[in-house]
Write an enzyme that holds these catalytic residues in place. Structure first.
Site, PDB file in Angstrom:
ATOM      1  N   ASP A  42      25.940   4.979 -58.412  1.00  0.00           N
ATOM      2  CA  ASP A  42      26.548   4.516 -57.693  1.00  0.00           C
ATOM      3  C   ASP A  42      26.892   3.525 -56.782  1.00  0.00           C
ATOM      4  O   ASP A  42      25.955   2.670 -56.517  1.00  0.00           O
ATOM      5  CB  ASP A  42      25.239   5.287 -56.100  1.00  0.00           C
ATOM      6  CG  ASP A  42      25.297   6.832 -56.632  1.00  0.00           C
ATOM      7  OD1 ASP A  42      25.704   7.740 -57.190  1.00  0.00           O
ATOM      8  OD2 ASP A  42      24.332   7.517 -55.702  1.00  0.00           O
ATOM      9  N   ARG A  43      27.782   3.312 -56.315  1.00  0.00           N
ATOM     10  CA  ARG A  43      28.483   2.502 -55.390  1.00  0.00           C
ATOM     11  C   ARG A  43      27.534   1.460 -54.870  1.00  0.00           C
ATOM     12  O   ARG A  43      27.326   0.218 -54.868  1.00  0.00           O
ATOM     13  CB  ARG A  43      29.539   2.785 -54.116  1.00  0.00           C
ATOM     14  CG  ARG A  43      30.504   1.315 -54.128  1.00  0.00           C
ATOM     15  CD  ARG A  43      31.494   2.004 -52.554  1.00  0.00           C
ATOM     16  NE  ARG A  43      31.966   1.288 -51.972  1.00  0.00           N
ATOM     17  CZ  ARG A  43      33.152   0.217 -51.915  1.00  0.00           C
ATOM     18  NH1 ARG A  43      33.299   0.048 -53.569  1.00  0.00           N
ATOM     19  NH2 ARG A  43      33.292  -1.049 -51.248  1.00  0.00           N
TER      20      ARG A  43
END
Length: 311
Positions: A145-146
């Site tokens: 995830d970012r």
């Protein structure tokens, strides 16, 4: 398996070499045993690849003799449409002709999105490949995830991506994470097995739901502590499946959302992202079968939380 690989200076096509082991076996059957996918064979046939036996071009119906030298040349790859080539810093942990292992910072997307169309890992990897003269696109093997930091693996070729995909399905790629969560996690929690699906009211959010996909996370408690009188726990997690937001959803489901994870009920008082880092990645090399193990230290922001609690 008796084979090697190369990329010559003149020809940027990814090439594998094999030695035939079975008398009279059709080339097609040998290629299947060597784990070359039907999709790859179609691409070789129609998109500029090449199959040779003892340096002579052959088709898949060619019968092999023991000791024949088989060369598989894959066609050059096209970069995905809409994936801009960009140049920038990549924290490379390991690289050879087949894979790239990076240490991803927090606040960087793995692949571009509408909100963040540039400077993703994939954009920068395309630039890195271009500088190497590699006709390839970014094949993400293990995605983060970012806002999650840590180790991330990329295949440098579609065939290698195919092999790592098989390895993932067989549980042969192992990842461990460390996280800091709200509350003191009970010592007797060792495993979370709870299916995860998309939340009906959101495109992004996931939740534990009966009709979700099977998801399994192991939890090890490293330390329970207090930060400004708030109980927190430092945990290590092992993923057995790779569902979207799996760790974040599973910990929130237990009532211990990740610190900083506002989407799933965490608070950003101490850190401005979910406190999650991929600390370890173990896999077998997709071609040699050699055991590879990579580790990554926690990012400064997570380390600071742990240090502040000791102060």
């Amino acid at each position: 398996m008796n084979h090697s690989w190369q990329m010559s200076e003149m020809d940027t096509r990814f090439t594998l070499h094999f030695i035939a082991q079975k008398e009279g076996q059709l080339l097609r059957e040998a290629l299947t045993e060597w784990r070359i996918s039907k999709r790859a064979l179609t691409a070789i046939k129609f998109d500029g690849g090449l199959l040779t036996v003892n340096d002579v071009e052959r088709n898949v119906r060619h019968p092999l003799h023991v000791g024949d030298r088989v060369e598989v040349k894959f066609p050059p790859e096209e970069k995905s449409e809409g994936l801009a080539v960009e140049y920038g810093e990549l924290a490379i942990v390991y690289e050879d002709e087949t894979i790239l292992v990076l240490n991803k910072p927090a606040h960087q997307s793995t692949i571009p999105s509408r909100e963040h169309p540039t400077q993703s890992v994939a954009n920068l990897v395309c630039g890195h490949f271009q500088q190497q003269g590699l006709a390839s696109t970014a094949h993400i093997v293990t995605r983060l995830d970012r806002d999650t930091s840590g180790l991330l693996c990329i295949a440098k070729h579609a065939h290698i991506h195919h092999l790592t995909g098989l390895a993932q399905r067989n549980g042969a790629i192992s990842r461990q994470y460390e996280a800091i969560v709200h509350g003191h996690v009970a010592q007797d929690i060792h495993s979370i097995i709870a299916p995860i699906g998309r939340k009906e009211t959101s495109i992004i959010e996931r939740e534990v739901r009966e009709d979700g996909q099977f998801a399994h996370t192991d939890v090890e408690i490293l330390r329970c502590f207090y930060l400004q009188d708030e109980p927190l726990t430092h945990i290590r997690l092992k993923l057995h499946t790779g569902r979207t937001h799996q760790i974040r959803v599973h910990m929130a489901y237990l009532g211990h959302p990740l610190v900083g994870d506002e989407l799933y009920g965490g608070s950003r008082e101490h850190i401005n992202r979910q406190a999650l880092h991929c600390v370890s990645l173990k896999m077998l090399h997709p071609l040699t079968g050699k055991s590879l193990q990579f580790t990554s230290n926690l990012n400064e922001d997570m380390q600071r939380l742990l240090n502040d609690s000791l102060a």
